[in-house]
Each structure stands twice: as C-alpha cells, then as structure tokens.
Scaffold this active site. Structure first.
Site, PDB file in Angstrom:
ATOM      1  CB  CYS A  17       4.287 -11.258 -12.712  1.00  0.00           C
ATOM      2  SG  CYS A  17       5.557 -12.513 -12.933  1.00  0.00           S
ATOM      3  CB  ILE A  68      -1.027   0.031   1.167  1.00  0.00           C
ATOM      4  CG1 ILE A  68      -0.342  -0.103   2.530  1.00  0.00           C
ATOM      5  CG2 ILE A  68      -2.102  -1.029   0.979  1.00  0.00           C
ATOM      6  CD1 ILE A  68      -1.245   0.306   3.688  1.00  0.00           C
TER       7      ILE A  68
HETATM    8  N1  LIG Z   1       9.576 -13.643 -13.161  1.00  0.00           N
HETATM    9  C1  LIG Z   1       8.813 -13.799 -12.106  1.00  0.00           C
HETATM   10  O1  LIG Z   1       8.964 -13.133 -11.078  1.00  0.00           O
HETATM   11  C2  LIG Z   1       7.714 -14.816 -12.117  1.00  0.00           C
HETATM   12  C3  LIG Z   1       7.108 -15.183 -10.904  1.00  0.00           C
HETATM   13  C4  LIG Z   1       6.099 -16.140 -10.929  1.00  0.00           C
HETATM   14  C5  LIG Z   1       5.700 -16.703 -12.124  1.00  0.00           C
HETATM   15  N2  LIG Z   1       6.287 -16.318 -13.291  1.00  0.00           N
HETATM   16  C6  LIG Z   1       5.864 -16.974 -14.529  1.00  0.00           C
HETATM   17  O2  LIG Z   1       6.841 -17.965 -14.858  1.00  0.00           O
HETATM   18  C7  LIG Z   1       6.971 -18.074 -16.284  1.00  0.00           C
HETATM   19  C8  LIG Z   1       8.424 -17.833 -16.680  1.00  0.00           C
HETATM   20  O3  LIG Z   1       8.767 -16.510 -16.343  1.00  0.00           O
HETATM   21  P1  LIG Z   1      10.277 -15.983 -16.345  1.00  0.00           P
HETATM   22  O4  LIG Z   1      10.240 -14.613 -15.784  1.00  0.00           O
HETATM   23  O5  LIG Z   1      11.159 -17.018 -15.741  1.00  0.00           O
HETATM   24  O6  LIG Z   1      10.538 -15.955 -17.925  1.00  0.00           O
HETATM   25  P2  LIG Z   1      11.924 -15.703 -18.690  1.00  0.00           P
HETATM   26  O7  LIG Z   1      11.577 -15.050 -19.944  1.00  0.00           O
HETATM   27  O8  LIG Z   1      12.915 -15.074 -17.750  1.00  0.00           O
HETATM   28  O9  LIG Z   1      12.462 -17.199 -18.978  1.00  0.00           O
HETATM   29  C9  LIG Z   1      11.855 -18.078 -19.864  1.00  0.00           C
HETATM   30  C10 LIG Z   1      12.947 -18.962 -20.457  1.00  0.00           C
HETATM   31  O10 LIG Z   1      12.328 -20.013 -21.198  1.00  0.00           O
HETATM   32  C11 LIG Z   1      13.175 -20.277 -22.329  1.00  0.00           C
HETATM   33  N3  LIG Z   1      12.416 -21.050 -23.317  1.00  0.00           N
HETATM   34  C12 LIG Z   1      11.451 -20.635 -24.182  1.00  0.00           C
HETATM   35  N4  LIG Z   1      11.016 -21.661 -24.925  1.00  0.00           N
HETATM   36  C13 LIG Z   1      11.703 -22.763 -24.543  1.00  0.00           C
HETATM   37  C14 LIG Z   1      11.709 -24.117 -24.935  1.00  0.00           C
HETATM   38  N5  LIG Z   1      10.903 -24.574 -25.897  1.00  0.00           N
HETATM   39  N6  LIG Z   1      12.557 -24.973 -24.315  1.00  0.00           N
HETATM   40  C15 LIG Z   1      13.401 -24.527 -23.361  1.00  0.00           C
HETATM   41  N7  LIG Z   1      13.432 -23.240 -22.941  1.00  0.00           N
HETATM   42  C16 LIG Z   1      12.607 -22.368 -23.511  1.00  0.00           C
HETATM   43  C17 LIG Z   1      13.635 -18.915 -22.783  1.00  0.00           C
HETATM   44  O11 LIG Z   1      14.775 -18.985 -23.593  1.00  0.00           O
HETATM   45  C18 LIG Z   1      13.885 -18.242 -21.423  1.00  0.00           C
HETATM   46  O12 LIG Z   1      15.220 -18.417 -21.008  1.00  0.00           O
HETATM   47  C19 LIG Z   1       5.981 -17.076 -16.867  1.00  0.00           C
HETATM   48  O13 LIG Z   1       4.780 -17.736 -17.120  1.00  0.00           O
HETATM   49  C20 LIG Z   1       5.799 -16.075 -15.735  1.00  0.00           C
HETATM   50  O14 LIG Z   1       4.556 -15.420 -15.788  1.00  0.00           O
HETATM   51  C21 LIG Z   1       7.297 -15.400 -13.305  1.00  0.00           C
END
Ligand SMILES: NC(=O)c1ccc[n+]([C@@H]2O[C@H](COP(=O)([O-])OP(=O)(O)OC[C@H]3O[C@@H](n4cnc5c(N)ncnc54)[C@H](O)[C@@H]3O)[C@@H](O)[C@H]2O)c1
Length: 442
Positions: free
Chosen positions: A266, A256
C-alpha cells in the site's frame, strides 16, 4: 444481508470473512480458479493471524462461500464490494483495469437493485468511472435497474487485519445516496457497537481520505528515518530521540521507529499514486515526493552499513538474514526492504542464508526467485553457522528476545546489523557484540 465481495486477496478475504462472522451471507468471488478451489478446500492463499479459523467456521455455518462465478454471487446480493488490486501502473498511477473490468461485469450481470462499493484504493473520481461503466452496460441491455456507487476505503493493517476490521477506528463511507448510506450503516453497525465510528462524507472526500491517511503514515516513517540519518551524523541516538518526541501527545509514539524503510502493497504505491493524482490536477506535491525519495534511499541504509564494515566487494562473505516479510504477522513481501538489501548484497558477491517464520515460500516462489547464492533455513539459529553477521529486517516477536549466547557461538564474528532497532536495551556491546543500528553512529 446478502453480500458479494469481488477479489479474494488480503482485503476481500478479510472483509468478506468478517462480514460473514457478523451473520451476513457472503460470497467471495475471484477470477483465480486455483485460489477459489483451494479456499473451497479450506486452504488459505495468505497468512493472516486468526483468519483461517474464522474462514473455516463461517464456511461450516454456511455464511461464507467461494466461487469464480460472479453471476451466481450477484443473484441475491444487495451489496457488491469491489476489492481487486489497483497496482502501480508503469507511470506510477494506480492501474484501474481490474476495478473497471469488475464494474463492466457487474453492469452485464446484475439482476436487481445493487449498491456497488469501491473498497479498493482508487484515485479520486474513480466512483464516477465505475458508475459510468456500469450504466453503459445496463444501457446496452436496455435495463433500468437502479444502482448506487459508494466509496468505502479499507484501513486494515496486514498482520492484524482481523483485529482492525472487527474493531475499526473508523468506517469511512462516501456516498450521495441516503438509501446506500442507510444500508452501509446497517452493515457496519455490528462493528461499531461500543461507539459510533461511522463517518459519512461525499464520495471524492472518501476516496481522498484513504490516500491522505497512507501518505500521512508514510510521512511519519520517512520523517523519522531522516531524523535518524541526521542523528548518525551528529552523534545523537535516534531511539532516544524517538522516546523524547513520542512522549509529546501531539506527536505520539506510533510510526516513528527509525528503520529500513516502509514496504508493503500500500504505502509505496499509494504515495506514488497521490503524487501522480496531484500532478494530473496541476499541483506539485513536494512533500509527498520527498517522502518517497527518503524511503527509496532508506531501504539501502543497512546494506550501506554492511559495505562500510566489510568492503565494496562482498565475495566470500555470508550474511544471515532474520526477516523477509515487509512487516511481522504477514507473509507479504511486496516492496519489502529485505528484497532490496538482499539483492544489493548478492550483487556484490555475498552469500545469503535467510529465515522468516512465514514469508520464505513467497521469497522462493516470487520475490527472490531468480537470485543465486541464497539459501533458506527452517531454524533462525541454523542460518548463523559460518555467517559473518546477522541482519535483522522484520520485527517478528520471535526475534525480540533471542538467545544472544547462541547467536554469538554460531556467528563467525559477533556482528549484528539491526534494521528495526530491536536490541537497544540488551547492551549488546557489553555482551561482546558489534552492534550496528539505524540512527546511531558507531
Ligand atoms: N493489502 C492491504 O493491506 C490493503 C489495505 C487497504 C487497502 N488495500 C487496497 O485494497 C485493494 C486490494 O488489495 P489486496 O492487497 O487485497 O490485493 P490482492 O492482490 O491480495 O487481491 C486482489 C484479488 O483480486 C482478484 N481479482 C482481480 N481481478 C478480478 C476480477 N475481475 N474478478 C474477481 N477477482 C479479481 C485477484 O485474483 C486477487 O485475488 C487494493 O486497491 C489495495 O490498495 C489493501
């Protein structure tokens, strides 16, 4: 346990490393060969406190491996996590192409019974799509291998991701399989030793829990920002109001703080995706739509204050920016308010001098790459020289108690715009500053 984590970004790398820290054998897979090559040399693609040491230790203990070869990784794995991105599609919904591409590969490559876990944030019903995609590939192979699809949304907080993963408030697991539920309980047991934090539920509810959690937090932020904007109109001080309402245990102090709006990878995309999910299912999510609208406007509130103070045409003015990352503790600039504020000021002719302890590389390489009239400096005091004002946009600890005398000496005029309301207790006006903050009129 032998585990594969597919996608080695913020979530995949942190989860994989923390599972390895508990003694599991983890292989992190990514399609980006440069990322994997660097990880294999001990170079991390992201900044996250404590992560580098943990990665290096677990690689040394042979608990953690990096590869581009999903086939290799799946050989001995009992569990495969999908942790690839689900970015915002052009219509605002979550783009599932990466998740489903991984599901297809799993179906083509798995050689033994597997629990497939959706850790990516995915729309309700995605587990069914993942299941159907894997099954289709198995059918094409005439394979009768068993598999379960589980939803295990991730709630880690960037900037404190290790802490959140190692000591989670809760572990949500959605599954209809006793076998998968038991395995997931065993996997997470070391993280929940002091008390049971494992919450088992059906798959759709688990998928929805992630969106509901982010929408709730985003709502708190937009609510407080709206209150702050009203405070400015009526002569109240939003920071005092924050303390006044936060002391109510039913409300609490977290999320807040009035500020420059939420950013990150996200909240913006998940809030939008939830509105879209609701719409596709015949419901208009009025409150959540408003949360997003308030936030979009909030990102420009600081820029508007600068325009009010210095004029519509900012040609000839130079502004020093402290903070580019969307929040402290990370180099992540996705949807950061700084992007919006800086672009608005530059559009109006201003020059920008910027400093951030971790995010300058991201800014230069991606988010502000093509922007003219922006310079980056390695010292936060250096950017103040000949600047017309200091603008604070990220609450890094090193900005909390700066040398105000030095700031005053360096700035052309002692003006501070505080997008994070950090300096309420420093009586800056008495120190000769003109102090503009969110939620308090001048
Ligand atoms: N970043 C956060 O704080 C957070 C927190 C909770 C949930 N999430 C969720 O988690 C998921 C991932 O987020 P992130 O921030 O880690 O994403 P990011 O973009 O940092 O990482 C995703 C990775 O997946 C890889 N990738 C894509 N296609 C692929 C494949 N076919 N095989 C292997 N690797 C592949 C990419 O090269 C990349 O390195 C999303 O759905 C996001 O909403 C993120």
């Amino acid at each position: 346990m032998n585990i594969t984590v597919i996608g080695s970004g913020y979530v995949g790398l942190v989860s994989g490393t923390c599972f390895a820290e508990m003694g599991n054998k983890v292989t992190c897979v990514d399609i980006d060969p440069i990322k994997i090559e660097k990880l294999n040399k001990g170079i991390l693609p992201i900044y996250e406190p404590g992560l580098e040491t943990m990665v290096l230790n677990n690689v040394q203990y042979k608990n953690l491996f990096f590869t581009t070869e999903l086939n290799e990784a799946l050989q001995n794995s009992e569990i495969a996590f999908i942790a690839v991105g689900t970015p915002m599609g052009s219509d605002g919904s979550a783009d599932l192409q990466y998740v489903l591409a991984v599901a297809k590969s799993i179906g083509q490559l798995m050689q033994k019974r597997l629990i497939v876990v959706d850790k990516s944030t995915v729309p309700i019903g995605t587990a069914d799509k993942v299941k159907a995609t894997i099954q289709k590939e198995l059918d094409l192979r005439n394979s009768d291998l068993e598999f379960d699809v589980v939803s295990n949304p991730e709630f880690l907080k960037e900037g404190a991701a290790i802490e959140y993963f190692m000591k989670p408030d809760r572990v949500v697991v959605g599954t209809d399989s006793d076998y998968a539920s038991e395995k997931m309980k065993q996997l997470y047991h070391p993280f929940c030793m002091s008390r049971d934090r494992f919450i088992s539920m059906d798959i759709r509810s688990a998928e929805m829990t992630k969106y509901a959690a982010n929408a709730m937090l985003a709502t708190k932020i937009s609510f407080m920002n709206e209150i702050a904007n009203i405070c400015e109109k009526v002569g109240a001080d939003a920071n005092q109001v924050r303390i006044g309402i936060g002391s109510d245990r039913r409300i609490g102090y977290s999320f807040i703080y009035p500020g420059a709006g939420y950013g990150g990878s996200c909240f913006p995309k998940d809030v939008k995706a939830l509105t879209k999910i609701a719409k596709e299912n015949g419901y208009t999510a009025q409150l959540i739509t408003a949360v997003e609208e308030v936030n979009d406007a909030q990102k420009l509130v600081i820029a508007q204050k600068i325009i009010t103070r210095f004029g519509e045409d900012l040609t000839g003015f130079t502004f020093g920016i402290w903070g580019l990352a969307f929040k402290p503790g990370t180099d992540d600039m996705r949807e950061a308010p700084a992007i919006y504020v800086i672009k608005e000021l530059v559009k109006r002719g201003a020059k920008i001098k910027a400093y951030d302890p971790k995010a300058m590389h991201e800014a230069k390489t991606f988010y502000l790459k093509d922007l003219e009239r922006i310079e980056y400096f390695e010292s936060k005091y250096e950017i103040l020289k000949n600047s017309d004002a200091l603008i604070l946009l990220t609450e890094w600890k090193e900005f909390r108690s700066p040398d105000f005398e030095e700031i005053k000496i360096q700035l052309k005029t002692p003006v501070i715009f505080d997008g994070r309301n950090q300096y309420n207790t420093f009586r800056l006006e008495e120190k000769g500053f003109e102090y503009h903050q969110i939620g308090k009129s001048k």
